[in-house]
Write a protein that holds these residues in place. Sequence first.
Motif, short mmCIF file in Angstrom:
data_model
loop_
_atom_site.label_atom_id
_atom_site.label_comp_id
_atom_site.label_asym_id
_atom_site.label_seq_id
_atom_site.Cartn_x
_atom_site.Cartn_y
_atom_site.Cartn_z
N THR A 24 38.60 36.83 46.67
CA THR A 24 40.12 37.09 45.58
C THR A 24 39.49 37.72 44.51
O THR A 24 37.79 38.33 44.02
CB THR A 24 39.97 35.64 45.41
OG1 THR A 24 39.18 35.38 44.61
CG2 THR A 24 40.29 34.88 46.46
N ARG A 25 39.85 38.59 43.72
CA ARG A 25 39.44 38.84 42.79
C ARG A 25 38.59 38.30 41.34
O ARG A 25 37.31 39.09 41.09
CB ARG A 25 40.69 39.55 41.37
CG ARG A 25 40.27 40.55 40.03
CD ARG A 25 41.14 40.82 39.06
NE ARG A 25 41.63 39.30 38.21
CZ ARG A 25 42.82 39.43 37.62
NH1 ARG A 25 43.70 40.77 37.88
NH2 ARG A 25 42.78 38.46 37.01
N LYS A 26 38.94 36.96 41.71
CA LYS A 26 37.84 36.63 40.45
C LYS A 26 36.12 35.88 41.44
O LYS A 26 35.28 36.24 40.46
CB LYS A 26 38.07 34.70 40.94
CG LYS A 26 37.52 33.72 40.28
CD LYS A 26 37.97 32.05 39.99
CE LYS A 26 36.78 30.86 38.84
NZ LYS A 26 37.95 30.10 39.04
N GLU A 27 36.19 36.01 42.82
CA GLU A 27 34.48 35.94 43.73
C GLU A 27 34.52 37.57 43.38
O GLU A 27 33.01 37.18 43.18
CB GLU A 27 35.73 35.46 45.25
CG GLU A 27 36.44 34.30 45.37
CD GLU A 27 36.59 34.06 46.68
OE1 GLU A 27 36.65 32.62 47.53
OE2 GLU A 27 37.03 35.19 47.21
N ILE A 29 34.50 39.78 40.95
CA ILE A 29 33.87 39.26 39.50
C ILE A 29 32.30 38.87 39.60
O ILE A 29 31.82 39.49 39.44
CB ILE A 29 35.42 39.16 38.40
CG1 ILE A 29 35.71 39.75 38.38
CG2 ILE A 29 34.18 38.68 36.75
CD1 ILE A 29 37.01 39.39 37.67
N ALA A 30 32.88 37.28 40.16
CA ALA A 30 31.40 36.90 40.32
C ALA A 30 30.08 37.26 41.03
O ALA A 30 29.46 36.70 40.21
CB ALA A 30 31.93 35.08 41.27
N LYS A 52 30.42 39.75 30.07
CA LYS A 52 31.92 39.63 30.50
C LYS A 52 32.56 40.14 31.06
O LYS A 52 32.98 38.32 30.23
CB LYS A 52 31.08 39.25 32.49
CG LYS A 52 31.95 38.12 32.32
CD LYS A 52 31.61 37.84 33.70
CE LYS A 52 31.50 36.79 34.14
NZ LYS A 52 31.58 35.66 35.77
N CYS A 53 33.90 40.44 31.00
CA CYS A 53 35.36 40.37 30.37
C CYS A 53 36.25 41.44 31.43
O CYS A 53 35.59 42.59 31.96
CB CYS A 53 35.64 40.92 29.48
SG CYS A 53 35.37 42.14 27.95
N PHE A 54 37.14 41.01 31.51
CA PHE A 54 37.69 41.90 32.49
C PHE A 54 39.01 42.32 31.63
O PHE A 54 39.73 41.55 31.19
CB PHE A 54 38.35 41.18 33.38
CG PHE A 54 39.40 41.21 34.23
CD1 PHE A 54 39.31 42.92 35.23
CD2 PHE A 54 41.04 41.66 34.26
CE1 PHE A 54 40.14 43.48 35.87
CE2 PHE A 54 42.19 41.95 35.30
CZ PHE A 54 41.58 43.12 35.78
N SER A 58 47.09 42.24 36.37
CA SER A 58 47.30 41.48 38.12
C SER A 58 46.60 42.58 39.55
O SER A 58 46.12 41.60 40.08
CB SER A 58 48.70 41.17 38.14
OG SER A 58 48.80 40.22 37.11
N LEU A 63 35.98 45.71 34.56
CA LEU A 63 35.50 44.13 34.70
C LEU A 63 33.96 44.89 33.24
O LEU A 63 33.50 46.45 33.86
CB LEU A 63 34.26 44.36 35.73
CG LEU A 63 33.11 42.81 35.09
CD1 LEU A 63 34.16 41.82 34.64
CD2 LEU A 63 32.78 42.31 36.84
N TRP A 98 40.52 43.97 47.33
CA TRP A 98 39.63 44.02 46.94
C TRP A 98 39.16 45.16 46.80
O TRP A 98 37.89 44.44 47.09
CB TRP A 98 39.46 42.50 46.15
CG TRP A 98 40.81 41.55 45.46
CD1 TRP A 98 41.53 41.12 46.29
CD2 TRP A 98 41.72 42.12 44.06
NE1 TRP A 98 42.40 40.23 45.39
CE2 TRP A 98 42.58 41.08 43.96
CE3 TRP A 98 41.49 43.22 43.02
CZ2 TRP A 98 43.53 41.01 42.53
CZ3 TRP A 98 42.58 43.34 42.24
CH2 TRP A 98 43.82 42.07 42.28
#
Length: 155
Positions: A24-27, A29-30, A52-54, A58, A63, A98
């Motif tokens: 996922t996008r969240k994963e 970025i992590a 960090k910031c995005f 959607s 990032l 992604w």
Amino acid sequence: MNDINQPHSKGRTKMGWLFREDITRKELIADITKSWERQSGDTLVQTECLAKCFRGGSFSGVLWAVLERRFIKNGEEVQPKQRWITCDLIEYRRGSGWGNKSMDESMHPYYFSCPLKYLNMVPIDEFGGNAEWRPEVMKRHEKRRAKRRSRAVVA
């Protein structure tokens, strides 16, 4: 600085992009911003994401992150720490999942939404950076401030 960044998990590459269907996008970025360390001879190399910031929507965006690297031998730093600003383009593509394309400040990315505080976290006189890119970031922020002020006057 891509050559010293930790490689991300395996996926399909496409013109500098790495796509993964299993994330996922969240994963993503992590994964991009996770701290890591490795042993290089008798030196421990540690890399940590300090901020960090995005910025985006959607299905795509940028990032921004500030990374710091330390070199430790026998519990003491043996080299000056390194710090830099990264810019990862993030996008979703149907059939590919992604993906991201990693850049850093030294590459003069044509994206200027980097938070101003990140410039302060990575002082150019201490850590280096791109002396041509930073003024463009500051100009973008000033334009946004001026636009907000003009809206406030109209209202």
